[in-house]
Design a protein around this motif. Structure first.
Motif, PDB file in Angstrom:
ATOM      1  N   PRO A 161       0.850  -1.193   0.000  1.00 25.17           N
ATOM      2  CA  PRO A 161       0.000   0.000   0.000  1.00 25.17           C
ATOM      3  C   PRO A 161       0.890   1.249   0.000  1.00 25.17           C
ATOM      4  N   GLY A 162       0.520   2.211  -0.805  1.00 28.57           N
ATOM      5  CA  GLY A 162       1.334   3.410  -0.963  1.00 28.57           C
ATOM      6  C   GLY A 162       2.292   3.299  -2.120  1.00 28.57           C
ATOM      7  N   GLY A 163       2.370   2.108  -2.739  1.00 30.87           N
ATOM      8  CA  GLY A 163       3.226   1.915  -3.904  1.00 30.87           C
ATOM      9  C   GLY A 163       2.598   2.537  -5.140  1.00 30.87           C
ATOM     10  N   LEU A 164       3.178   2.252  -6.275  1.00 30.63           N
ATOM     11  CA  LEU A 164       2.726   2.871  -7.521  1.00 30.63           C
ATOM     12  C   LEU A 164       1.720   1.984  -8.240  1.00 30.63           C
ATOM     13  N   TRP A 165       0.631   2.595  -8.656  1.00 29.69           N
ATOM     14  CA  TRP A 165      -0.475   1.855  -9.245  1.00 29.69           C
ATOM     15  C   TRP A 165      -0.706   2.176 -10.716  1.00 29.69           C
ATOM     16  N   THR A 166       0.076   3.076 -11.295  1.00 30.09           N
ATOM     17  CA  THR A 166      -0.076   3.381 -12.716  1.00 30.09           C
ATOM     18  C   THR A 166       1.257   3.187 -13.430  1.00 30.09           C
ATOM     19  N   GLN A 167       1.192   2.789 -14.675  1.00 33.87           N
ATOM     20  CA  GLN A 167       2.397   2.577 -15.467  1.00 33.87           C
ATOM     21  C   GLN A 167       3.186   3.869 -15.614  1.00 33.87           C
ATOM     22  N   ASN A 168       2.491   4.970 -15.777  1.00 34.79           N
ATOM     23  CA  ASN A 168       3.146   6.266 -15.928  1.00 34.79           C
ATOM     24  C   ASN A 168       3.964   6.613 -14.680  1.00 34.79           C
ATOM     25  N   ASP A 169       3.413   6.342 -13.501  1.00 39.68           N
ATOM     26  CA  ASP A 169       4.135   6.624 -12.256  1.00 39.68           C
ATOM     27  C   ASP A 169       5.423   5.800 -12.154  1.00 39.68           C
ATOM     28  N   VAL A 170       5.386   4.579 -12.612  1.00 36.77           N
ATOM     29  CA  VAL A 170       6.585   3.727 -12.575  1.00 36.77           C
ATOM     30  C   VAL A 170       7.653   4.321 -13.491  1.00 36.77           C
ATOM     31  N   ARG A 171       7.251   4.808 -14.641  1.00 35.92           N
ATOM     32  CA  ARG A 171       8.204   5.438 -15.567  1.00 35.92           C
ATOM     33  C   ARG A 171       8.807   6.703 -14.955  1.00 35.92           C
ATOM     34  N   ILE A 172       7.977   7.516 -14.339  1.00 35.70           N
ATOM     35  CA  ILE A 172       8.465   8.736 -13.701  1.00 35.70           C
ATOM     36  C   ILE A 172       9.459   8.384 -12.597  1.00 35.70           C
ATOM     37  N   LEU A 173       9.132   7.362 -11.809  1.00 38.79           N
ATOM     38  CA  LEU A 173      10.017   6.956 -10.718  1.00 38.79           C
ATOM     39  C   LEU A 173      11.384   6.536 -11.241  1.00 38.79           C
ATOM     40  N   ILE A 174      11.413   5.791 -12.316  1.00 41.30           N
ATOM     41  CA  ILE A 174      12.698   5.349 -12.877  1.00 41.30           C
ATOM     42  C   ILE A 174      13.519   6.561 -13.332  1.00 41.30           C
ATOM     43  N   CYS A 175      12.890   7.496 -14.013  1.00 39.79           N
ATOM     44  CA  CYS A 175      13.597   8.722 -14.421  1.00 39.79           C
ATOM     45  C   CYS A 175      14.083   9.486 -13.194  1.00 39.79           C
ATOM     46  N   TYR A 176      13.250   9.561 -12.175  1.00 42.37           N
ATOM     47  CA  TYR A 176      13.607  10.258 -10.936  1.00 42.37           C
ATOM     48  C   TYR A 176      14.826   9.610 -10.274  1.00 42.37           C
ATOM     49  N   ILE A 177      14.826   8.294 -10.185  1.00 39.73           N
ATOM     50  CA  ILE A 177      15.948   7.582  -9.556  1.00 39.73           C
ATOM     51  C   ILE A 177      17.237   7.852 -10.325  1.00 39.73           C
ATOM     52  N   LEU A 178      17.201   7.663 -11.642  1.00 37.77           N
ATOM     53  CA  LEU A 178      18.416   7.838 -12.444  1.00 37.77           C
ATOM     54  C   LEU A 178      18.908   9.286 -12.433  1.00 37.77           C
ATOM     55  N   ALA A 179      17.984  10.235 -12.458  1.00 34.19           N
ATOM     56  CA  ALA A 179      18.379  11.649 -12.413  1.00 34.19           C
ATOM     57  C   ALA A 179      18.940  12.006 -11.039  1.00 34.19           C
ATOM     58  N   SER A 180      18.378  11.466  -9.999  1.00 36.06           N
ATOM     59  CA  SER A 180      18.806  11.806  -8.642  1.00 36.06           C
ATOM     60  C   SER A 180      20.183  11.257  -8.303  1.00 36.06           C
ATOM     61  N   VAL A 181      20.458  10.017  -8.690  1.00 33.80           N
ATOM     62  CA  VAL A 181      21.758   9.427  -8.349  1.00 33.80           C
ATOM     63  C   VAL A 181      22.835   9.845  -9.342  1.00 33.80           C
ATOM     64  N   ASN A 182      22.400  10.270 -10.536  1.00 31.87           N
ATOM     65  CA  ASN A 182      23.316  10.744 -11.571  1.00 31.87           C
ATOM     66  C   ASN A 182      24.453   9.756 -11.821  1.00 31.87           C
ATOM     67  N   ALA A 183      24.098   8.492 -11.882  1.00 33.17           N
ATOM     68  CA  ALA A 183      25.059   7.423 -12.130  1.00 33.17           C
ATOM     69  C   ALA A 183      24.321   6.303 -12.853  1.00 33.17           C
ATOM     70  N   PRO A 184      25.037   5.515 -13.649  1.00 32.17           N
ATOM     71  CA  PRO A 184      24.362   4.406 -14.321  1.00 32.17           C
ATOM     72  C   PRO A 184      23.954   3.326 -13.331  1.00 32.17           C
ATOM     73  N   LEU A 185      22.797   2.723 -13.578  1.00 29.93           N
ATOM     74  CA  LEU A 185      22.321   1.596 -12.783  1.00 29.93           C
ATOM     75  C   LEU A 185      21.929   0.477 -13.739  1.00 29.93           C
ATOM     76  N   SER A 186      22.268  -0.739 -13.381  1.00 35.85           N
ATOM     77  CA  SER A 186      21.890  -1.885 -14.210  1.00 35.85           C
ATOM     78  C   SER A 186      20.397  -2.145 -14.063  1.00 35.85           C
ATOM     79  N   GLU A 187      19.863  -2.923 -14.984  1.00 41.30           N
ATOM     80  CA  GLU A 187      18.451  -3.292 -14.897  1.00 41.30           C
ATOM     81  C   GLU A 187      18.183  -4.023 -13.590  1.00 41.30           C
ATOM     82  N   GLU A 188      19.094  -4.886 -13.208  1.00 45.31           N
ATOM     83  CA  GLU A 188      18.951  -5.625 -11.942  1.00 45.31           C
ATOM     84  C   GLU A 188      18.927  -4.672 -10.743  1.00 45.31           C
ATOM     85  N   ASP A 189      19.787  -3.665 -10.787  1.00 46.01           N
ATOM     86  CA  ASP A 189      19.824  -2.679  -9.701  1.00 46.01           C
ATOM     87  C   ASP A 189      18.516  -1.904  -9.613  1.00 46.01           C
ATOM     88  N   ILE A 190      18.005  -1.457 -10.752  1.00 45.31           N
ATOM     89  CA  ILE A 190      16.759  -0.690 -10.762  1.00 45.31           C
ATOM     90  C   ILE A 190      15.608  -1.546 -10.254  1.00 45.31           C
TER      91      ILE A 190
END
Length: 187
Positions: A12-41
């Protein structure tokens, strides 16, 4: 917004829309400013039960196709348009989700750095294992080598895991204990 993401394994409180999951991935990668593997993400997102495996995999593929992220041998990186998505839409994500994801991603990067800069060697010996933990000072400078004997491989792995969590802290604690100068501990 209607729920359109598969929700199995999402707290509960997780992401329930596909768009939100995409935004989260962009947010994570932009915030850490480093490459992450698919496994890491996937580990960051699934480890905190923010979205499930299938939605994360679909989101990565869609973001790559849209040009919001790129993949190279080191992992996924956010592009300029992906960074714009993260900056423009990150507030549409719950703060708790952003905080959990960022904490997990930064922890993952810190652990990776600790493993690159420091080493743990487990050697089978007699009726147990010798665990050799080394703290590097960079550029071929070994600050510390600590050798412990433990009764079994399970305990050796536990020592290894604990060491990688914060090798700098272990170094400082030993330095404080051996010099009698408690200021090294930072407490």
């Amino acid at each position: 917004m209607s729920q359109n993401a598969f929700t199995g394994g999402v707290d509960p409180g997780g992401l329930w829309t596909q768009n939100d999951v995409r935004i989260l991935i962009c947010y994570i990668l932009a915030s850490v400013n480093a490459p992450l593997s698919e496994e890491d993400i996937r580990g960051v997102i699934q480890g905190r039960a923010l979205a499930n495996y299938f939605e994360t995999a679909d989101a990565l593929a869609a973001l790559e196709k849209l040009g919001h992220i790129t993949r190279d041998p080191e992992g996924f990186r956010v592009t300029g348009t992906g960074r714009q998505v993260a900056e423009g839409l990150d507030t549409s994500l719950p703060l708790a989700v952003r905080d959990k994801a960022l904490e997990a991603a930064l922890s993952l990067l810190a652990r990776g750095r600790a493993q690159r800069e420091n080493t743990v060697e487990i050697l089978e010996e007699g009726r147990g294992c010798r665990v050799v933990c080394r703290v590097s000072g960079g550029q071929d400078l070994e600050l510390m080598a600590l050798s412990l004997y433990v009764p079994d491989r399970a305990q050796a792995r536990l020592v290894q895991e604990s060491f990688y969590q914060n090798p700098d802290h272990i170094y400082k604690l030993l330095l404080a204990a051996l010099t009698g100068d408690k200021s090294y501990t930072g407490e």
